[in-house]
Design an enzyme around this catalytic site. Sequence first.
Site, short mmCIF file in Angstrom:
data_model
loop_
_atom_site.label_atom_id
_atom_site.label_comp_id
_atom_site.label_asym_id
_atom_site.label_seq_id
_atom_site.Cartn_x
_atom_site.Cartn_y
_atom_site.Cartn_z
N GLU A 186 -6.15 6.96 -0.74
CA GLU A 186 -5.67 6.09 -0.08
C GLU A 186 -6.44 4.11 -1.45
OE1 GLU A 186 -3.92 5.31 2.82
OE2 GLU A 186 -3.56 6.81 2.61
N ASP B 33 -4.76 1.07 -2.50
CA ASP B 33 -4.94 -0.42 -1.80
C ASP B 33 -5.43 -1.05 -3.16
OD1 ASP B 33 -5.30 0.50 0.93
OD2 ASP B 33 -7.66 0.71 0.73
N HIS C 190 1.12 -1.33 -0.31
CA HIS C 190 -0.44 0.43 0.17
C HIS C 190 1.01 1.38 0.71
CE1 HIS C 190 -3.04 2.66 1.58
NE2 HIS C 190 -2.25 3.15 1.70
N GLU C 191 1.68 1.37 1.09
CA GLU C 191 2.95 2.14 1.03
C GLU C 191 3.56 2.69 -0.13
OE1 GLU C 191 2.45 4.84 3.41
OE2 GLU C 191 0.96 3.20 4.68
N HIS D 148 1.71 4.07 -2.96
CA HIS D 148 1.29 5.50 -2.60
C HIS D 148 2.56 6.57 -3.89
CE1 HIS D 148 -2.31 6.02 -0.12
NE2 HIS D 148 -0.28 6.11 0.31
#
Length: 418
Positions: free
Chosen positions: A361, A365, A280-281, A284
């Site tokens: 977000e 995801d 997930h990070e 970004h």
Amino acid sequence: MSSIQTVFIALAILHWACQLTLRKANERRILSLRKKIPTEVDPIMDEKTWLKASDYSMAKSKSSNFEDFFSLLIFIPVFLFAFPFFFANLDTSLQVSPWRCSLFVTFFMLALQLPTIPFDWYRQFRLEEKFGFNKSTLKLWIGDKAKGFVLGFLLVYLLLALLLFSFREISAFLPQAWWCVSFAVFFLIQILLMVLWPKFVLPLFNKITPLEEGELKQRLMSLAERTGFKAKSIEVMDGSKRSGHSNAFFTGFGKFRRIVLYDTLLNQLKDEEVEAVLAHEVGHYVKGHVPKRLLLSFLSGLVFFWLVSISLESAWLYEALNLPDLLVGSASAIIVFFSLVAGYVTYWISPLGNYLSRKHEFEADSFARDAMGNALPLIHALRSLYKENLSHPLPHPWIATFHFSHPTIIERERALST
């Protein structure tokens, strides 16, 4: 009281009233749902955890209500009396060196933070302690406050001095576009701080170490390689020294990018779930969220500098704020003015920022789901984090709109399943 002062006092009261209304609506929702655990929450937490999460949300809401009311009571006399009195008695005009002006302003701005210290203490040693999250000692908390004060003083003092100096020097040979050049200098410093902060400032408060060798590190490094992140290291922060809350964050950009995992996160999740959080990070980074947010920061900063440039030429504004005539053209008082009132203006556009953040977000995801091959590892990780952090999964929609930079777990699971 001038018309300008009336407008901002009204905005402050309206802000407080809106915050109170939203929280009261959220409290009523929490109490109505507390009686019986909703069906959609069953997979996330058991009834005991649901009740505790509801009580935790209520306690935080009531504490915030009192703190907001106290902040309003402080703001009004500071804005109407302390602010003009301070600048009427301490010369920050163009005849005074920017270093001296910066010193006065820094002391004033940091003094405004002192009334919040009792609330910080209550939040840490009463509210968080009651729900089992506080791991800090009074000695550690006082040490953090002292280091934060010294660091804050140095940063604010140096940045303000540079800002005031650039205002004066650049405007001398670029009277029309000085604020653009001055902002460009300031923005470059902001970028530099983004690089230096995790490297030199965070270690003053927390111990940050590379993730130890083992199966988990191999999994995470393999994930970074196949997703194009190519991280030199993944680091762990000893967040458990202060709190039982868990988190992970991404900072920096380019070759300076870093992903930091809280040690509490590693203790609460299985290896596959930690891998999903890392994915997930990484999402970004891959989706370009950092430069997009930097662009927004750039544009908002440019608008701020433009407003300052207009204000410096507006003698009527100084008069309306009860500031001495000799300060006209001096940025010190104007910067403090904006710092006092900015939150009451930007609050009304915060839903736009939160909407963009939640959109990012969802995108991160989706990236994590694809990188992991399915959504279950991330869903299980989110459920564990919600349970461990006692996050309420069903807040009032309007409180989420104004306050939540992340979607709720119900929204995230629904998006991951489509």
